[in-house]
Design a protein around this motif. Structure first.
Motif: not given
Length: 170
Positions: A5-27
């Motif tokens: 009944g609860s929503l999952p929570v996403v916690k970013l531990v590390s943003p990684g290295s290199g160029p960054r991108h916002t992840l989104r679903i598009e179709a």
């Protein structure tokens, strides 16, 4: 895993290295994709009698492979995708998990999933906003109950993307 009944929570531990991108679903509307998802589940049950602490018993369930065709029907102004689902194949993988009785019961359940349709609405971040399966009235009542429970848990299996932009290694 999220509590029922609860929503999952996403916690970013590390943003990684290199160029960054916002992840989104598009179709685009009209897009059709087919995917196969294999799941392994262990069931743990325990029963308490007379106030005694329950002794849990764990049963391995054979791996289930579901092939689902997803067709994007509509896209909201917010980017939410409303999709039609169809289970085009459902099989039990003979991988040695589960005893003969569990394997047989699982095969009966899985066999009845082929051809089931439904719909789902997914946010651009990957969260399942709503889902519904069209369960045939002719379906075995026990299988129907199992499928209803699976439908109730669909929102807990979505993998939501982090809000932050990420790079490789995130």
């Amino acid at each position: 895993a999220a509590a029922p009944g609860s929503l999952p929570v996403v916690k970013l531990v590390s943003p990684g290295s290199g160029p960054r991108h916002t992840l989104r679903i598009e179709a685009p509307v009209g897009t059709t994709q087919t995917m196969t998802v294999a799941t392994q589940v262990d069931m743990t049950m325990g029963m308490s009698l007379g106030g005694e602490k329950p002794t849990p018993t764990t049963t391995a369930v054979p791996t289930i492979a579901l092939t689902v065709k997803v067709n994007v029907l509509d896209k909201s102004p917010e980017g939410n995708l409303h999709c039609k689902l169809e289970f085009t194949d459902a099989t039990v993988i003979d991988d040695g998990r589960g005893n003969a009785m569990v394997v047989s019961a699982t095969k009966d359940l899985v066999k009845s999933m082929k051809g089931i349709t439904g719909d789902v609405t997914i946010s651009p971040t990957g969260m399942t906003l709503s889902s519904h399966l069209d369960l045939p009235s002719t379906m075995d009542p026990a299988v129907r109950q199992q499928m209803s429970q699976m439908q109730d848990s669909l929102s807990n299996v979505s993998a939501q993307f982090p809000a932050e932009s990420v790079a490789g290694g995130a």
